[in-house]
Scaffold this motif. Structure first.
Motif, PDB file in Angstrom:
ATOM      1  N   LEU A 164       0.114 -12.070  14.288  1.00 31.37           N
ATOM      2  CA  LEU A 164      -0.987 -12.436  13.400  1.00 31.37           C
ATOM      3  C   LEU A 164      -0.866 -13.877  12.924  1.00 31.37           C
ATOM      4  O   LEU A 164      -1.612 -14.322  12.059  1.00 31.37           O
ATOM      5  CB  LEU A 164      -1.050 -11.468  12.222  1.00 31.37           C
ATOM      6  N   ASN A 165       0.121 -14.566  13.460  1.00 31.48           N
ATOM      7  CA  ASN A 165       0.247 -16.006  13.242  1.00 31.48           C
ATOM      8  C   ASN A 165       0.431 -16.420  11.792  1.00 31.48           C
ATOM      9  O   ASN A 165       0.047 -17.511  11.407  1.00 31.48           O
ATOM     10  CB  ASN A 165      -0.986 -16.721  13.800  1.00 31.48           C
ATOM     11  N   GLY A 166       0.950 -15.516  10.988  1.00 31.95           N
ATOM     12  CA  GLY A 166       1.302 -15.874   9.614  1.00 31.95           C
ATOM     13  C   GLY A 166       0.131 -16.105   8.686  1.00 31.95           C
ATOM     14  O   GLY A 166       0.322 -16.558   7.562  1.00 31.95           O
ATOM     15  N   ASP A 167      -1.098 -15.803   9.119  1.00 28.71           N
ATOM     16  CA  ASP A 167      -2.219 -16.100   8.223  1.00 28.71           C
ATOM     17  C   ASP A 167      -2.690 -14.871   7.441  1.00 28.71           C
ATOM     18  O   ASP A 167      -3.763 -14.867   6.853  1.00 28.71           O
ATOM     19  CB  ASP A 167      -3.385 -16.725   9.011  1.00 28.71           C
ATOM     20  N   ARG A 168      -1.888 -13.826   7.445  1.00 23.77           N
ATOM     21  CA  ARG A 168      -2.267 -12.623   6.724  1.00 23.77           C
ATOM     22  C   ARG A 168      -1.125 -12.167   5.850  1.00 23.77           C
ATOM     23  O   ARG A 168       0.040 -12.375   6.174  1.00 23.77           O
ATOM     24  CB  ARG A 168      -2.561 -11.480   7.727  1.00 23.77           C
ATOM     25  N   ARG A 169      -1.463 -11.512   4.747  1.00 24.93           N
ATOM     26  CA  ARG A 169      -0.420 -10.877   3.950  1.00 24.93           C
ATOM     27  C   ARG A 169      -0.035  -9.576   4.651  1.00 24.93           C
ATOM     28  O   ARG A 169      -0.879  -8.786   5.051  1.00 24.93           O
ATOM     29  CB  ARG A 169      -0.954 -10.594   2.551  1.00 24.93           C
ATOM     30  N   ILE A 170       1.255  -9.405   4.801  1.00 25.31           N
ATOM     31  CA  ILE A 170       1.730  -8.194   5.475  1.00 25.31           C
ATOM     32  C   ILE A 170       2.769  -7.532   4.577  1.00 25.31           C
ATOM     33  O   ILE A 170       3.766  -8.154   4.201  1.00 25.31           O
ATOM     34  CB  ILE A 170       2.342  -8.535   6.839  1.00 25.31           C
ATOM     35  N   ASP A 171       2.532  -6.296   4.202  1.00 25.90           N
ATOM     36  CA  ASP A 171       3.480  -5.567   3.355  1.00 25.90           C
ATOM     37  C   ASP A 171       4.364  -4.672   4.210  1.00 25.90           C
ATOM     38  O   ASP A 171       4.043  -4.355   5.363  1.00 25.90           O
ATOM     39  CB  ASP A 171       2.721  -4.741   2.317  1.00 25.90           C
ATOM     40  N   PHE A 172       5.465  -4.282   3.609  1.00 23.54           N
ATOM     41  CA  PHE A 172       6.444  -3.513   4.376  1.00 23.54           C
ATOM     42  C   PHE A 172       6.982  -2.340   3.582  1.00 23.54           C
ATOM     43  O   PHE A 172       7.255  -2.451   2.381  1.00 23.54           O
ATOM     44  CB  PHE A 172       7.609  -4.428   4.787  1.00 23.54           C
ATOM     45  N   TYR A 173       7.140  -1.221   4.258  1.00 19.40           N
ATOM     46  CA  TYR A 173       7.873  -0.106   3.680  1.00 19.40           C
ATOM     47  C   TYR A 173       8.922   0.336   4.690  1.00 19.40           C
ATOM     48  O   TYR A 173       8.603   0.617   5.849  1.00 19.40           O
ATOM     49  CB  TYR A 173       6.933   1.072   3.364  1.00 19.40           C
ATOM     50  N   GLY A 174      10.198   0.351   4.292  1.00 22.97           N
ATOM     51  CA  GLY A 174      11.260   0.698   5.223  1.00 22.97           C
ATOM     52  C   GLY A 174      12.244   1.689   4.648  1.00 22.97           C
ATOM     53  O   GLY A 174      12.483   1.707   3.444  1.00 22.97           O
ATOM     54  N   ARG A 175      12.792   2.512   5.519  1.00 23.12           N
ATOM     55  CA  ARG A 175      13.863   3.434   5.133  1.00 23.12           C
ATOM     56  C   ARG A 175      15.008   3.214   6.118  1.00 23.12           C
ATOM     57  O   ARG A 175      14.956   3.722   7.230  1.00 23.12           O
ATOM     58  CB  ARG A 175      13.372   4.889   5.207  1.00 23.12           C
ATOM     59  N   PRO A 176      16.021   2.448   5.736  1.00 21.60           N
ATOM     60  CA  PRO A 176      17.032   2.020   6.708  1.00 21.60           C
ATOM     61  C   PRO A 176      18.258   2.916   6.845  1.00 21.60           C
ATOM     62  O   PRO A 176      19.178   2.575   7.577  1.00 21.60           O
ATOM     63  CB  PRO A 176      17.446   0.649   6.176  1.00 21.60           C
ATOM     64  N   GLY A 177      18.284   4.066   6.212  1.00 18.66           N
ATOM     65  CA  GLY A 177      19.545   4.818   6.215  1.00 18.66           C
ATOM     66  C   GLY A 177      19.544   6.079   7.037  1.00 18.66           C
ATOM     67  O   GLY A 177      20.477   6.874   6.948  1.00 18.66           O
ATOM     68  N   GLY A 178      18.512   6.310   7.824  1.00 11.68           N
ATOM     69  CA  GLY A 178      18.472   7.559   8.576  1.00 11.68           C
ATOM     70  C   GLY A 178      17.763   8.672   7.829  1.00 11.68           C
ATOM     71  O   GLY A 178      17.666   9.787   8.325  1.00 11.68           O
TER      72      GLY A 178
END
Ligand SMILES: Cc1ncc(C[n+]2csc(CCOP(=O)(O)OP(=O)(O)O)c2C)c(N)n1
Ligand code: SF4
Lengths: 356, 247
Positions: free
Chosen positions: A320-334
């Motif tokens: 998206l070439n950095g021109d959009r706000r992008i949010d993140f939700y992550g669960r890194p522990g399995g």
């Protein structure tokens, strides 16, 4: 008519591989993919002309794959995260020697020994080459048992077409889940042998398969030629799946098991009237950047959901070439979040971004 | 007049890159002669790993696939399992086969893989500049054992062939040398038998060949040949280590 059978994700890969004409499987036990190794021992090992070897290590297994591929047959190995780390040198050699092979990673949580529970922390390793040198591997990310079967067959075809290793990145949740699956191919009676097989110089000049290049100019040319092939793949092979994106105001981007969970979550929030859709890359490399741009054009918010600390999100940003706000939700522990939990996260983002 | 000596048919015209007095070139020649005499050239596949012999494919005119360092036995296993009618041989240095590749080699032998190992023991890592190998003799100086190999710091020279002989899948293991005409003739006989074991589908075979590395031993050629007889064979005695062929 093709009958539907109930299978584990892991065993569906095995059956699909056999039907795709895989002749040699080499593996080393590691959870959560053992069902696949066991399936190959029971169903491939004694087939005429085929071979199953439980190798003494992942390193040995990938190098057996190297040998079998040189001999011109369809060949596969499978493992899980720490085992894939050990295979990386071999994968780099396969890429350098332009040898087709299918490598399955039913990933778990890392780093280190981590946990045997499903996680998606091997995204970088899978999509950035993983081993040493400038190379790429095609990476397919199935999200259902049916897709485990379909993409395994596709992986063998792609590996032969582009003469390179193809990775299937699954995870423990999908690998050990049971679903109905149907196969539209029968196993070939006689597995095919590639025309460029190395089997002795009978009736032709001898051949050498190697990666060592003492002349740097030659190495540059080899690497450019690999690069040109990768460019063709980037043009022709990106694949993605979408779910309810036509009227979506918020786009969730997720792959594999996360995409599956996100789909459940989206059904939940849709019932509450929120216009949310899903974009799921099926090929992680090449990343389906054009399709993502198209899907993201009309939406007001983007939420990336991964079972890691944020790896695919980098490809989303690049696309998206950095021109959009992008949010993140992550669960890194399995920990595998339930759809209802992801639904709550989606709903929060939906409201925070002023969408109604 | 009868021709009694000529260039082997499957030895290419390329000039060897090996140092004067190096054993690799002698073994190459023997392999080429056997390809012809045993009529196996048409289905032979060689597997050379990194090491001074990485360019073996420039000289021996058979199919070749290069392996990663140490992984020759695994690559050979893959070829042989996929194509059982081929004749597969690995060509490995001591660093390759008895350090990084110990695991692959022992397990291939134990599985009784129908492959033939050619193990060039020159007691050093040649290609990378003469570092200590697992086979380096006690008190032998190398670039990484500059005070001489000391059992208290570096342990003892490893006897891989004896270890391989302990596996039930190994059928024939012999240690020879290429530092004299007599030993060269014995080496050829041993290699011939090792290939025959594979052709007869009996199991794993390997010939360990003591081979001078004058360059890294920092010796003249004649001294290096003598050193093989006087020092190396004390630790690595020549002869058949295992033979269950009954022939
Ligand atoms: C994974 C890996 N580690 C290290 C090397 C560097 N390396 C190349 S050849 C070699 C040693 C070769 O020694 P040996 O097997 O005894 O053969 P020689 O050169 O003496 O014939 C090493 C360590 C490599 N190529 N790959
Ligand atoms: S360094 Fe030793 S092993 Fe290598 S070519 Fe020279 S003499 Fe032979």
């Amino acid at each position: 008519m093709v009958a539907k059978v109930l299978m584990y994700g892991n065993t569906a890969i095995g059956e699909a591989a056999i039907r795709a004409g895989c002749q040699c499987y080499f593996g080393y036990p590691i959870t959560p993919q053992n069902e696949l190794t066991e399936y190959m021992a029971a169903n491939l090992g004694r087939r005429p002309g085929c071979a199953f070897v439980q190798a003494e290590s992942e390193i040995a297994a990938i190098n057996m794959v190297h040998g079998a591929s040189v001999a011109g047959v369809r060949t596969m190995t499978s493992s899980s995260s720490p085992g894939i780390s050990l295979k990386q040198e071999g994968i780099s050699y396969l890429a350098a020697c332009e040898l087709p092979a299918v490598i399955v990673n039913i990933s778990r949580g890392g780093p280190g020994l981590g946990s045997i529970i499903a996680a998606q922390s091997d995204y970088f390793q899978a999509t950035r080459g993983g081993g040493h040198g400038d190379y790429r591997t095609i990476v397919l990310a199935p999200a259902s048992v049916q897709e485990f079967a379909d993409l395994t067959m596709r992986a063998f075809d792609l590996a032969d077409t582009y003469r390179m290793p193809v990775l299937i990145l699954g995870d423990g949740m999908l690998g050990q889940m049971m679903e109905p699956v149907e196969f539209d191919r029968e196993a070939p009676a006689v597995p095919p042998v590639r025309a460029d097989a190395l089997r002795g110089a009978s009736g032709r000049p001898r051949k050498i398969v190697k990666s060592f290049t003492s002349n740097p100019a030659d190495l540059e040319e080899i690497n450019w030629s690999l690069y040109r092939r990768y460019q063709v793949i980037k043009e022709k092979e990106p694949a993605a799946d979408t779910f309810l994106t036509d009227d979506a105001e918020l786009l969730v981007v997720a792959f594999g098991a996360s995409a599956r969970i996100a789909k459940g979550a989206i059904k939940e929030v849709r019932a509450g009237g929120m216009k949310v859709g899903l974009f799921r890359p099926v090929t992680l490399w090449p990343f389906p950047d054009k399709a993502l741009r198209a899907a993201a054009e009309r939406v007001k918010g983007i939420l990336v959901f991964e079972m890691n600390m944020g790896q695919m999100i980098e490809d989303v940003r690049l696309s998206l070439n950095g021109d959009r706000r992008i949010d993140f939700y992550g669960r890194p522990g399995g920990i595998i979040p339930a759809p209802s939990e992801v639904a709550r996260v989606i709903a929060r983002h939906y409201h925070q971004q002023g969408l109604k | 007049m009868e021709k009694v000596y000529q260039r082997p048919r499957y030895l290419t015209r390329a000039n060897f890159h090996y140092c004067p007095g190096c054993g690799h070139s002698i073994v190459h020649r023997i392999v080429c002669e056997l390809m012809d005499e045993m009529n196996i050239h048409d289905r032979a596949i060689g597997v050379p790993p990194p090491g001074c012999s990485v360019f073996a494919y420039n000289y021996i005119e058979t199919d070749f696939v290069e392996s990663a360092h140490g992984r020759g036995a695994a690559v050979a296993t893959g070829i042989k399992r996929a194509a059982p009618d081929t004749v597969v041989f690995t060509y490995q240095g001591d660093g390759d086969i008895s350090a990084i590749g110990t695991g692959e080699t022992i397990h291939a032998a134990n599985r009784g893989e129908r492959i033939t190992g050619i193990f060039i023991n020159n007691a050093v890592y040649g290609m990378t500049g003469g570092q200590m190998a697992p086979t380096t003799l006690l008190s032998q100086k190398t670039t990484t054992s500059p005070f001489g190999r000391d059992k208290n710091f570096e342990g003892y020279p490893i006897k891989l062939s004896e270890m391989l002989a302990l596996t039930d899948g190994a059928v024939y293991i012999e240690r020879t040398a290429v530092n004299s005409p007599k030993n060269i003739i014995k080496t050829k006989k041993a290699l011939q038998k090792a290939f025959q074991v594979q052709l007869d589908n009996l199991g794993y075979s390997l010939v360990e060949i003591l081979s001078p590395c004058p360059t890294n031993w920092k010796m003249g050629v004649l001294d290096s040949w003598k050193w093989v007889d006087e020092e190396m064979t004390k630790v690595f005695p020549l002869g058949v280590i295992k033979d269950t062929t009954g022939k």
